[in-house]
Scaffold this active site. Structure first.
Site, PDB file in Angstrom:
ATOM      1  N   ASP A 136       3.719  -3.356   0.731  1.00 19.33           N
ATOM      2  CA  ASP A 136       2.824  -3.595  -0.399  1.00 19.33           C
ATOM      3  C   ASP A 136       2.227  -5.004  -0.264  1.00 19.33           C
ATOM      4  OD1 ASP A 136       2.148  -2.397  -3.244  1.00 19.33           O
ATOM      5  OD2 ASP A 136       2.462  -4.553  -3.517  1.00 19.33           O
ATOM      6  N   ILE A 137       0.921  -5.121  -0.529  1.00 16.65           N
ATOM      7  CA  ILE A 137       0.269  -6.431  -0.489  1.00 16.65           C
ATOM      8  C   ILE A 137       0.598  -7.180  -1.776  1.00 16.65           C
ATOM      9  CG2 ILE A 137      -1.939  -7.650  -0.320  1.00 16.65           C
ATOM     10  CD1 ILE A 137      -3.087  -5.213   1.085  1.00 16.65           C
TER      11      ILE A 137
ATOM     12  N   GLU B 173      -2.753  -0.494  -2.750  1.00 13.54           N
ATOM     13  CA  GLU B 173      -2.454  -1.525  -1.759  1.00 13.54           C
ATOM     14  C   GLU B 173      -1.109  -1.259  -1.079  1.00 13.54           C
ATOM     15  OE1 GLU B 173      -1.090  -3.341  -5.761  1.00 13.54           O
ATOM     16  OE2 GLU B 173      -2.593  -1.927  -5.047  1.00 13.54           O
TER      17      GLU B 173
END
Length: 626
Positions: free
Chosen positions: A498-499, A541
């Site tokens: 995950d960003i 994301e």
């Protein structure tokens, strides 16, 4: 080492072997009075084999006119010999094999299945061999390499040498083992009592010997020669489909197509056969639902379709004149060429087939009376081989209604009596041209619809922004490999990525910049992950990597490399960091969702601990919170 000394080691080593029920069926097959009732009794001792036998009888391999629901019906449909050999293949595929570095078992069996389906399709075109027998033969035709790997896993890397010629690979195997994988394949087939003709085909291909395709008889091909041709073509098609783009040559492929006695439309149809039937057959063998080299196969088909569309102007195609009398052919030529028609000539059935495969004429003028095989028999064979693509006009010195009916029943489109009227012939050719053009347009439209349908199916599995798999594609991939991982007790890991603070990037820099960040990270994941792993974007994301044959520590190291590279993604983009959770398949996980939950929980733990880090789920977690 002599191969006779090597064979006993297979029983002691970590090699897949026939189940007890399969061994009993193989023994039964040796009895002269073996009956289907006795075979059914043995099969019923193995409920899984019962289910797979019925599923096999209903598969595209046999295409029943109505659903088969009982074991007895399935046995009658498949036949005892083919069923026993199919059971052998199922037992070997489902046999347990511990992880062997450098050798991907799923890849091996997927390639074997691709070869089997391709060879089955070729057998339908060439005839002379039952397609069920050819399917099993193709499935087992490289079994020697698997047995060599499982007996000596430390030598598995010799089977992953890319760029070696057939002869160089054979020398390498003989230096390491004292024999080649095809020597061992032939010995195993002999031990399993497969037909001697199949064993001879393996040995012939292994020796490098081949028969002369140019001068082999078209009218009555020898069964062994046909089998050698099918085997060589099946291997070539599989290797071509699975090779890097830089090693594939369309010109070489088209030359090979002609050497296999196929034309481009038949080959395109065969690829469509493989693509359309793979999923149903793969399900029986518990293999991935997409064939290896899927993109390559689709690319081959589409390239050949475009090539044919570019080259095939029906109006410029020559006519083929088939007559054993040179004077009659010359007379037709003098009639047709002033009217603007190009002509090709053949004096026999063999010559006619050679010309058709090389030049693809669509309209044929065929004399009724010829030596060896008459015009009607040749017409029937042409119709079987090429279907409605050819427009065939039968020519004869005799004319009455009964002759005309006989010609039409043999598959001719039209009938013309000698002496031939120039005006009538040219009028009939105008009609022939119109019909051929209409059929060609139908074929082109059908192929385009197939291509569009396949493209839509592919798009449904891909993320439009990054080009990676989407959640649906990732779930399907994971489910495909889940059962085989459990069955073979192989390792499998999952990384969830995950960003960090991605919403802030969108708010501060705009969604266009956010999309560029997602694209760049997707490209990084694809470049950093291993060949054979699946990389997917599964949320806004959020990304996922499914790592086959990969332990938790190795998957965590991969995630750490990605995390470090992500911090310097691009000077032109906002800086980012990522968090990752890693989980490995363990015995207490009931399904693939459990593995995903474990990786998700590890990802949440990484977030709670401050982000920009990799956290591994303990193997006993089974999806429990960390």
């Amino acid at each position: 080492m002599l191969i006779e000394a090597f064979l006993p080691q297979l029983e002691k080593g970590n090699c897949p072997s026939p189940s007890q029920s399969t061994l009993a069926l193989m023994e039964l097959l040796q009895k002269e009075d073996a009956s289907l009732d006795e075979a059914a009794r043995l099969i019923r001792l193995d409920p899984i084999l019962v289910a797979k036998t019925i599923k096999l009888a209903n598969s595209p391999i046999y295409r029943p006119t109505r659903p088969i629901v009982s074991l007895d019906e399935a046995l009658m449909r498949i036949g005892l010999q083919v069923l026993v050999r199919m059971a052998l293949g199922l037992a070997l595929i489902n046999g347990k094999l511990s992880s062997t570095p450098g050798f991907d078992l799923n890849h091996f069996w997927s390639a074997s299945l691709l070869r089997a389906i391709a060879m089955q399709a070729l057998a339908k075109e060439m005839g002379n061999w039952p397609t069920g027998e050819i399917f099993v033969f193709g499935l087992l035709s490289e079994i020697g390499s698997l047995m060599m790997v499982c007996t000596a896993p430390e030598k598995s890397t010799i089977f992953s040498n890319e760029g070696l010629s057939f002869a160089e690979q054979k020398i390498l195997e003989k230096n390491e083992f004292g024999f080649s994988r095809h020597d061992l394949t032939a010995a195993l087939m002999r031990q399993w009592r497969l037909p001697e003709t199949m064993i001879m085909a393996i040995e012939s291909r292994n020796s490098g010997a081949d028969f002369d395709l140019e001068h082999a008889s078209n009218s009555a091909p020898d069964r062994l020669q046909t089998l050698i041709r099918i085997l060589g073509a099946g291997r070539s098609i599989t290797e071509w489909a699975m090779s890097p783009a830089s090693e594939r040559s369309l010109e070489v492929l088209q030359e090979n197509i002609q050497s296999w006695w196929m034309n481009t439309p038949h080959f395109v149809a065969m690829i469509h056969h493989v693509l359309s039937e793979w999923a149903d057959i793969a399900e029986i063998f518990e293999l991935p639902q997409s064939p290896p080299g899927l993109d390559n196969l689709e690319s081959i088909r589409n390239t050949l379709m475009r090539s044919r569309d570019d080259q095939e102007d029906i109006r410029n195609k020559p006519l083929l004149l088939v007559d054993d009398q040179a004077g009659d052919r010359a007379l037709l030529q003098r009639t047709l060429e002033p009217a603007g028609y190009q002509t090709l000539q053949a004096s026999s059935a063999d010559e006619a087939f050679t010309v058709i495969y090389k030049n693809s004429p669509r309209i044929i003028l065929l004399d009724w009376v010829m030596p060896e095989i008459n015009g009607l028999d040749l017409c029937r064979r042409l119709r079987r081989e090429f279907g409605p693509r050819l427009y065939i006009i039968i020519l004869t010195a005799h004319y009455n209604q009964s002759y005309a009916v006989e010609a039409l029943e043999a598959g001719a489109n039209d009938y013309l009596s000698k002496p031939i009227s120039r005006s009538v012939l040219l009028a009939k050719l105008v009609v022939a041209q119109q019909i051929v053009e209409f059929i060609s347009s139908l074929e082109s439209n059908c192929e385009k619809l197939i291509h569009q349908n396949n493209s839509l199916q592919s798009m449904a599995m891909k993320d439009a922004l990054t080009g990676l798999a989407n959640r649906r594609g990732a779930d399907e991939f994971l489910n495909q490999h889940w059962s085989s991982a459990l069955r073979s007790q192989s390792i499998l890991s999952c990384i969830m990525i995950d960003i960090d603070y991605f919403k802030q990037i969108n708010d501060k820099h705009g969604h266009d910049q956010g999309d560029l960040v997602l694209e760049a990270l997707g490209k990084l994941l694809l470049e950093t992950s291993r060949i054979g792993d699946l990389t997917a974007r599964v949320g806004g994301e959020e990304f996922m990597i499914v790592c086959l044959q990969c332990q938790l520590a190795d998957a965590a190291a991969l995630a750490e490399r990605i995390r470090n590279k992500a911090m310097s993604l691009s000077d032109q983009l906002p800086p980012i960091t990522i968090s990752a959770g890693v989980a490995e398949l363990s015995e207490n996980m009931s399904n693939s969702e459990t593995l995903l939950r474990a990786a998700d929980q590890a990802l949440l733990a990484a977030k709670r601990k401050g982000r920009n880090q990799v956290v591994c789920a303990p193997k006993e977690a089974g999806g429990a919170a960390l």
